[in-house]
Design an enzyme around this catalytic site. Sequence first.
Site, PDB file in Angstrom:
ATOM      1  N   ASP A 174      11.556  83.050  41.828  1.00 37.29           N
ATOM      2  CA  ASP A 174      13.457  83.096  41.408  1.00 37.29           C
ATOM      3  C   ASP A 174      13.420  81.423  40.419  1.00 37.29           C
ATOM      4  OD1 ASP A 174      16.292  82.204  42.117  1.00 37.29           O
ATOM      5  OD2 ASP A 174      15.209  84.404  43.757  1.00 37.29           O
ATOM      6  N   ASP A 175      14.424  81.733  40.347  1.00 38.44           N
ATOM      7  CA  ASP A 175      14.980  80.590  39.575  1.00 38.44           C
ATOM      8  C   ASP A 175      13.328  78.916  39.151  1.00 38.44           C
ATOM      9  OD1 ASP A 175      16.378  78.509  37.904  1.00 38.44           O
ATOM     10  OD2 ASP A 175      18.058  78.445  39.199  1.00 38.44           O
ATOM     11  N   ARG A 219      27.794  73.295  37.908  1.00 35.20           N
ATOM     12  CA  ARG A 219      25.756  73.988  38.621  1.00 35.20           C
ATOM     13  C   ARG A 219      26.053  73.388  37.113  1.00 35.20           C
ATOM     14  NH1 ARG A 219      21.259  77.593  39.865  1.00 35.20           N
ATOM     15  NH2 ARG A 219      20.518  76.583  41.550  1.00 35.20           N
ATOM     16  N   ASP A 243      20.938  86.664  38.081  1.00 35.85           N
ATOM     17  CA  ASP A 243      21.803  85.941  39.459  1.00 35.85           C
ATOM     18  C   ASP A 243      23.119  85.784  38.341  1.00 35.85           C
ATOM     19  OD1 ASP A 243      22.080  83.629  41.320  1.00 35.85           O
ATOM     20  OD2 ASP A 243      20.732  82.959  41.121  1.00 35.85           O
ATOM     21  N   ASP A 251      24.243  83.898  49.812  1.00 32.59           N
ATOM     22  CA  ASP A 251      22.825  82.971  49.869  1.00 32.59           C
ATOM     23  C   ASP A 251      22.855  82.713  51.792  1.00 32.59           C
ATOM     24  OD1 ASP A 251      22.354  83.186  47.169  1.00 32.59           O
ATOM     25  OD2 ASP A 251      23.519  81.046  47.138  1.00 32.59           O
TER      26      ASP A 251
HETATM   27  C1  DGJ Z   1      22.090  81.649  43.416  1.00 32.61           C
HETATM   28  C2  DGJ Z   1      20.758  82.545  44.469  1.00 32.61           C
HETATM   29  O1  DGJ Z   1      21.889  83.599  45.039  1.00 32.61           O
HETATM   30  C3  DGJ Z   1      19.655  82.347  45.077  1.00 32.61           C
HETATM   31  O2  DGJ Z   1      19.579  83.408  45.689  1.00 32.61           O
HETATM   32  C4  DGJ Z   1      19.028  81.484  44.141  1.00 32.61           C
HETATM   33  O3  DGJ Z   1      18.214  82.851  43.247  1.00 32.61           O
HETATM   34  C5  DGJ Z   1      19.749  80.501  42.866  1.00 32.61           C
HETATM   35  N1  DGJ Z   1      20.649  81.140  43.159  1.00 32.61           N
HETATM   36  C6  DGJ Z   1      18.136  80.145  42.311  1.00 32.61           C
HETATM   37  O4  DGJ Z   1      19.247  79.253  41.353  1.00 32.61           O
END
Ligand code: DGJ
Length: 736
Positions: free
Chosen positions: A367-368, A444, A479, A549
């Site tokens: 992920d990120d 953000r 995303d 989330d």
């Molecule tokens: C928001 C996403 O919904 C999460 O699952 C994750 O990927 C974060 N962003 C990462 O910044």
Amino acid sequence: MPILYNGSTREFHLQTEKTSYIFSVMENGQLGQLYYGKKLRHRESFERLFHVEATPNTACTTEGDLVFSLDLVKQEYPAYGTTDFREPAYQVLQEGGSRITDFVYQDHRIFGGKEKLEGLPATYAENDGEATTLEITLYDQEIDVEVRLSYTVFEELDAISRSARFINYGEADVNLTRALSVSIDLPDANFEMVQLSGAWARERHIKNRRLVPGLQSIASTRGTSSAQQNPFLALKRPETTEHQGEVYGASLVYSGNFLAQVEVDHYDTARLMIGINPFDFNWLLKNGESFQTPEAVLVYSDAGLNGMSQTYHRLYRTRLARGKWRDRERPVLINNWEATYFDFNEQKIFELAQSSKELGVELFVLDDGWFGKRDADTSSLGDWFEDKRKLPNGITQLAKAITGLGMEFGLWFEPEMVSKASDLYNAHPDWVIHVPNRRMSHGRNQLVLDFSRQEVVDYIYGLMAKVLRDAPISYVKWDMNRYMTEVGSLGHPADRQREVAHRYILGVYSLYERLTSEFPHVLFESCAGGGSRFDPGLLHYAPQGWTSDDTDAVERLKIQYGTSLVYPVSSMGAHVSAVPNHQVGRVTSLETRANVAYFGAFGYELDVTMMTDEEKEQVKEQIRFYKENRSLIQQGQFYRIENPFAEDGNRTSWLVVSDDQSEALLGYYQVLSTPNPGLSRVFFKGLNPEFEYTIEGLDATFYGDELMGAGLQLNRYRLNEHPADFSSVVYKVKRV
Ligand code: DGJ
């Protein structure tokens, strides 16, 4: 023939397996609606469905005629200003300032199949026999502008899609100030409006309200379809339940600002519309230019909300989603986000992959935080190069190492965004959505890239395509973590600034189109801070989306139940995460977390290396169970049984049944334990009454009619021998 035309009465009768949609050319040359609902036997003429009478205190179109007034008649694609006082489907602002139009029937064509919508996602037919399309051309002579209304009938799939295209042949410019995709006039207003509303971490909760005179609407102004409202609206009869009664659904295949509204007029008729939000929208049409609205998909069911949902599920799963992954079983994945957030290195990632592989996980998703210098959400978006501090051997080597374990490798991107602290922003500060000399709000800590500009999309394409070419990547999580503000673009002139929000979405679609075409083996999962852009538009490119989330099992009952109103189970990313849950702090059992997540595209999002041996064994068994049942889960018919939004929403249950009715999987959940409870039963749906079934774990057989009619008796504590909060059970039902 699913589309019948009577040349003498100029009537069109569109028929799906269970519905009829009828309209005609009225005496003024415009289109009048006659009927939409349960299928009617075709007859030579439905003239009597058209009825006008003189009404007091109104305006009439023709001198000397006190009867024909658009105030009273039902219409197909209504305009404002010529005796109809309701809100119109469209409005064309002309050079002299006039907004009055008169689009009259010119001609039509009927053909097998369905044409693509230029630049927009849409439902499709794989061959000309699967769908039939009617395209009607309406023409306004005064301004030399045409509107083409398209209706595609998916006869077997039981749905009708509609869209409109405006073409300016005139010398003069015109401005479309409103261009909705669909309008339907229903003859009464005895309905409840059903909408999917929410916020981050509580997306798509079902809300109902009784229609009242005047306007009632939901909309997005956030630049995405949003978590606050979903581009969908249904009108159900007050007595309609999940499994009985009439309901009309309207779903928009679009990911940007939308409007869905119902207007109840003084005669208690209800006008339902859906399309691009006219607020802050304008589209300049110069000579020779055209504008295509997104597509809206209409479903009528007399088998309750669940009947409507099943139609959307089948259509969207098989003829909206595309590509290799459409019909394939989706891999069980693990995502490192909640396990590490930004704090990881190569070794940690490899260990997570290794441990999860041992448990049966098939796809590892990084992920990120893998790019630029991204140690927090304050930097690096736009710099899609690996962070060598964290990944000294690079993404390609990491991906190779993980695929070497016998797993697939997936990667996170947020293509549409840029951080101020990034090489990209330094090089191209003008590439962001903004208005010169005005403050740039952030979300953000990030800015939105100007995807209304081709060069920006091209640049991001170049970076992403390189990563996807170089490394063995078979999954991308796309995303999008903020809404749009100060909407403006340096790429377009002053008179096109109100086009920017729509042009942005077209840019997003064009990037999806390029990447999915060039990398057809890659499974795309859409995401927007969870489910803030979970809509039919993205489903066209990404057959699954990150539902929310919020991974708490109890919260997910509502989110997944609500989402299932329109979207198929296969489209809902659903993960087991750690406890206490990171979003709500609740502690639920590993069993209940999996029992909820099974009803989706299943995965994990926690640090498996921290698990006890006992937990690992449990996870192994969960993955085995999911794999054994995933084609049933992802492709079966979904039935909602007990509703978490009900007044006493303490229990939820749902069921998937295979098409041949030989297998089913029931999920049954209880939020809080109740003291000294009575007995309770769960009533199955969709089984074959004649078939005899076993239920795994219960020592008995049952006929389908018994499970559906008498229900399955549960013990007093329903699910457990002892009372417990957040308890659940999943029953596998199999034909003997
Ligand atoms: C928001 C996403 O919904 C999460 O699952 C994750 O990927 C974060 N962003 C990462 O910044």
